[in-house]
Design a protein around this motif. Structure first.
Motif, PDB file in Angstrom:
ATOM      1  N   PRO A  16       0.833  -1.212   0.000  1.00  0.00           N
ATOM      2  CA  PRO A  16       0.000   0.000   0.000  1.00  0.00           C
ATOM      3  C   PRO A  16       0.866   1.261   0.000  1.00  0.00           C
ATOM      4  O   PRO A  16       1.866   1.335   0.711  1.00  0.00           O
ATOM      5  N   VAL A  17       0.484   2.226  -0.829  1.00  0.00           N
ATOM      6  CA  VAL A  17       1.232   3.483  -0.865  1.00  0.00           C
ATOM      7  C   VAL A  17       0.893   4.313   0.369  1.00  0.00           C
ATOM      8  O   VAL A  17      -0.135   4.117   1.003  1.00  0.00           O
ATOM      9  N   THR A  18       1.779   5.231   0.679  1.00  0.00           N
ATOM     10  CA  THR A  18       1.528   6.215   1.733  1.00  0.00           C
ATOM     11  C   THR A  18       1.616   7.591   1.084  1.00  0.00           C
ATOM     12  O   THR A  18       2.132   7.726  -0.029  1.00  0.00           O
ATOM     13  N   SER A  19       1.136   8.588   1.786  1.00  0.00           N
ATOM     14  CA  SER A  19       1.238   9.941   1.232  1.00  0.00           C
ATOM     15  C   SER A  19       2.705  10.334   1.091  1.00  0.00           C
ATOM     16  O   SER A  19       3.067  11.074   0.172  1.00  0.00           O
ATOM     17  N   SER A  20       3.576   9.805   1.955  1.00  0.00           N
ATOM     18  CA  SER A  20       5.018  10.086   1.835  1.00  0.00           C
ATOM     19  C   SER A  20       5.589   9.501   0.552  1.00  0.00           C
ATOM     20  O   SER A  20       6.394  10.151  -0.126  1.00  0.00           O
ATOM     21  N   HIS A  21       5.183   8.276   0.211  1.00  0.00           N
ATOM     22  CA  HIS A  21       5.626   7.676  -1.060  1.00  0.00           C
ATOM     23  C   HIS A  21       5.227   8.561  -2.228  1.00  0.00           C
ATOM     24  O   HIS A  21       6.013   8.813  -3.138  1.00  0.00           O
ATOM     25  N   LEU A  22       3.975   8.997  -2.194  1.00  0.00           N
ATOM     26  CA  LEU A  22       3.454   9.811  -3.293  1.00  0.00           C
ATOM     27  C   LEU A  22       4.172  11.153  -3.394  1.00  0.00           C
ATOM     28  O   LEU A  22       4.522  11.594  -4.493  1.00  0.00           O
ATOM     29  N   SER A  23       4.417  11.789  -2.260  1.00  0.00           N
ATOM     30  CA  SER A  23       5.118  13.081  -2.261  1.00  0.00           C
ATOM     31  C   SER A  23       6.533  12.931  -2.788  1.00  0.00           C
ATOM     32  O   SER A  23       6.990  13.747  -3.604  1.00  0.00           O
ATOM     33  N   ARG A  24       7.215  11.906  -2.315  1.00  0.00           N
ATOM     34  CA  ARG A  24       8.604  11.675  -2.737  1.00  0.00           C
ATOM     35  C   ARG A  24       8.677  11.437  -4.247  1.00  0.00           C
ATOM     36  O   ARG A  24       9.529  12.006  -4.932  1.00  0.00           O
ATOM     37  N   GLU A  25       7.795  10.607  -4.767  1.00  0.00           N
ATOM     38  CA  GLU A  25       7.792  10.318  -6.198  1.00  0.00           C
ATOM     39  C   GLU A  25       7.457  11.561  -7.015  1.00  0.00           C
ATOM     40  O   GLU A  25       8.043  11.805  -8.063  1.00  0.00           O
ATOM     41  N   LEU A  26       6.543  12.387  -6.518  1.00  0.00           N
ATOM     42  CA  LEU A  26       6.197  13.621  -7.225  1.00  0.00           C
ATOM     43  C   LEU A  26       7.389  14.576  -7.250  1.00  0.00           C
ATOM     44  O   LEU A  26       7.681  15.180  -8.293  1.00  0.00           O
ATOM     45  N   ARG A  27       8.081  14.705  -6.118  1.00  0.00           N
ATOM     46  CA  ARG A  27       9.275  15.574  -6.086  1.00  0.00           C
ATOM     47  C   ARG A  27      10.323  15.086  -7.075  1.00  0.00           C
ATOM     48  O   ARG A  27      10.915  15.878  -7.816  1.00  0.00           O
ATOM     49  N   ARG A  28      10.575  13.769  -7.114  1.00  0.00           N
ATOM     50  CA  ARG A  28      11.555  13.195  -8.051  1.00  0.00           C
ATOM     51  C   ARG A  28      11.165  13.485  -9.496  1.00  0.00           C
ATOM     52  O   ARG A  28      11.994  13.894 -10.303  1.00  0.00           O
ATOM     53  N   THR A  29       9.908  13.255  -9.803  1.00  0.00           N
ATOM     54  CA  THR A  29       9.437  13.468 -11.169  1.00  0.00           C
ATOM     55  C   THR A  29       9.541  14.933 -11.559  1.00  0.00           C
ATOM     56  O   THR A  29      10.028  15.267 -12.645  1.00  0.00           O
ATOM     57  N   CYS A  30       9.105  15.818 -10.672  1.00  0.00           N
ATOM     58  CA  CYS A  30       9.165  17.256 -10.968  1.00  0.00           C
ATOM     59  C   CYS A  30      10.601  17.728 -11.149  1.00  0.00           C
ATOM     60  O   CYS A  30      10.881  18.530 -12.040  1.00  0.00           O
ATOM     61  N   LYS A  31      11.499  17.229 -10.335  1.00  0.00           N
ATOM     62  CA  LYS A  31      12.909  17.605 -10.460  1.00  0.00           C
ATOM     63  C   LYS A  31      13.463  17.135 -11.805  1.00  0.00           C
ATOM     64  O   LYS A  31      14.178  17.873 -12.490  1.00  0.00           O
ATOM     65  N   ARG A  32      13.094  15.903 -12.184  1.00  0.00           N
ATOM     66  CA  ARG A  32      13.574  15.324 -13.434  1.00  0.00           C
ATOM     67  C   ARG A  32      13.104  16.125 -14.648  1.00  0.00           C
ATOM     68  O   ARG A  32      13.838  16.288 -15.614  1.00  0.00           O
ATOM     69  N   ILE A  33      11.893  16.663 -14.604  1.00  0.00           N
ATOM     70  CA  ILE A  33      11.377  17.395 -15.768  1.00  0.00           C
ATOM     71  C   ILE A  33      11.489  18.915 -15.625  1.00  0.00           C
ATOM     72  O   ILE A  33      11.045  19.655 -16.491  1.00  0.00           O
ATOM     73  N   GLY A  34      12.067  19.363 -14.508  1.00  0.00           N
ATOM     74  CA  GLY A  34      12.284  20.792 -14.319  1.00  0.00           C
ATOM     75  C   GLY A  34      11.048  21.578 -13.928  1.00  0.00           C
ATOM     76  O   GLY A  34      10.929  22.754 -14.242  1.00  0.00           O
ATOM     77  N   LEU A  35      10.132  20.933 -13.247  1.00  0.00           N
ATOM     78  CA  LEU A  35       8.910  21.591 -12.793  1.00  0.00           C
ATOM     79  C   LEU A  35       8.980  21.746 -11.282  1.00  0.00           C
ATOM     80  O   LEU A  35       8.939  20.765 -10.557  1.00  0.00           O
ATOM     81  N   GLU A  36       9.106  22.975 -10.829  1.00  0.00           N
ATOM     82  CA  GLU A  36       9.250  23.220  -9.396  1.00  0.00           C
ATOM     83  C   GLU A  36       7.932  23.686  -8.785  1.00  0.00           C
ATOM     84  O   GLU A  36       7.129  24.334  -9.444  1.00  0.00           O
ATOM     85  N   GLY A  37       7.735  23.352  -7.539  1.00  0.00           N
ATOM     86  CA  GLY A  37       6.610  23.892  -6.783  1.00  0.00           C
ATOM     87  C   GLY A  37       5.321  23.094  -6.810  1.00  0.00           C
ATOM     88  O   GLY A  37       4.389  23.415  -6.083  1.00  0.00           O
ATOM     89  N   LEU A  38       5.226  22.063  -7.639  1.00  0.00           N
ATOM     90  CA  LEU A  38       4.009  21.258  -7.663  1.00  0.00           C
ATOM     91  C   LEU A  38       4.002  20.319  -6.455  1.00  0.00           C
ATOM     92  O   LEU A  38       4.996  19.657  -6.178  1.00  0.00           O
ATOM     93  N   THR A  39       2.890  20.316  -5.733  1.00  0.00           N
ATOM     94  CA  THR A  39       2.757  19.438  -4.563  1.00  0.00           C
ATOM     95  C   THR A  39       1.447  18.669  -4.657  1.00  0.00           C
ATOM     96  O   THR A  39       0.532  19.052  -5.392  1.00  0.00           O
ATOM     97  N   LEU A  40       1.363  17.610  -3.885  1.00  0.00           N
ATOM     98  CA  LEU A  40       0.118  16.851  -3.832  1.00  0.00           C
ATOM     99  C   LEU A  40      -1.015  17.735  -3.325  1.00  0.00           C
ATOM    100  O   LEU A  40      -2.123  17.696  -3.847  1.00  0.00           O
ATOM    101  N   HIS A  41      -0.716  18.541  -2.334  1.00  0.00           N
ATOM    102  CA  HIS A  41      -1.747  19.410  -1.773  1.00  0.00           C
ATOM    103  C   HIS A  41      -2.173  20.480  -2.778  1.00  0.00           C
ATOM    104  O   HIS A  41      -3.305  20.946  -2.763  1.00  0.00           O
ATOM    105  N   GLY A  42      -1.263  20.833  -3.678  1.00  0.00           N
ATOM    106  CA  GLY A  42      -1.600  21.774  -4.741  1.00  0.00           C
ATOM    107  C   GLY A  42      -2.698  21.238  -5.651  1.00  0.00           C
ATOM    108  O   GLY A  42      -3.507  22.000  -6.175  1.00  0.00           O
ATOM    109  N   LEU A  43      -2.736  19.914  -5.830  1.00  0.00           N
ATOM    110  CA  LEU A  43      -3.802  19.308  -6.633  1.00  0.00           C
ATOM    111  C   LEU A  43      -5.157  19.551  -5.970  1.00  0.00           C
ATOM    112  O   LEU A  43      -6.158  19.792  -6.630  1.00  0.00           O
TER     113      LEU A  43
END
Length: 175
Positions: free
Chosen positions: A90-117
């Motif tokens: 089962p995923v946790t919100s920490s897993h999701l946040s970490r993966e989103l940060r990694r993805t955003c860093k990889r594509i050069g998109l800063e500032g996007l957060t899960l809570h922003g959705l």
């Protein structure tokens, strides 16, 4: 984006639920017959609060597809959690946040957060004309002031409201 994370991000974007609520979602909480799903939140005083969230057609279609895939994968009886990571845990919100940060860093998109959705979901509901009290209930806020803090109204939307108001009234300055 990892496929397991992408599914969860899409769900967050189309439902506005909190990341922890999505991570804790179980198939036993989803009722296709009633057209809703139940989420549990520990937001606020630390006590657990439960609420039912109505499923739009889009949400229902997404969850039905996820459920069908899970049933195929698990040969008829899927794991109870809706969102599992690549290791089928089962995923946790920490897993999701970490993966989103990694993805955003990889594509050069800063500032996007899960809570922003969640903020975007709430703002779009208001822009579509949904009353704030309905938005408050839908997203599980205990008071309207909290909901108002999530709204990010654009200049374009303010102008649209002003135009709507001025066009709906006839001003006659002649006596």
């Amino acid at each position: 984006v990892q496929p397991w994370a992408g599914a969860a991000y899409f769900f967050l974007a189309i439902t506005g639920v909190r990341a922890g609520e999505a991570a804790g979602l179980k198939w036993s909480d989803v009722s296709f017959d009633d057209g809703c799903f139940k989420v549990v939140s520990s937001k606020g005083q630390g006590d657990l609060r439960e609420r039912k969230v109505p499923m739009t057609r889009r949400v229902q279609a997404f969850l039905m597809e996820q459920h069908s895939e899970a049933k195929r994968k698990w040969r008829g009886k899927p794991q109870d959690h809706v969102f599992l990571n690549a290791s089928d845990m089962p995923v946790t919100s920490s897993h999701l946040s970490r993966e989103l940060r990694r993805t955003c860093k990889r594509i050069g998109l800063e500032g996007l957060t899960l809570h922003g959705l969640r903020h975007t979901y709430i703002t779009r509901l208001a822009e579509a004309g949904c009353g704030l009290e309905h938005v408050r209930i839908l997203v599980g806020h205990s008071n309207l002031k909290t909901t108002q803090g999530y709204l990010h109204v654009s200049d374009k939307e303010v102008l649209k409201a002003a135009e709507t108001n001025s066009e709906s009234r006839e001003f006659n300055f002649k006596k």
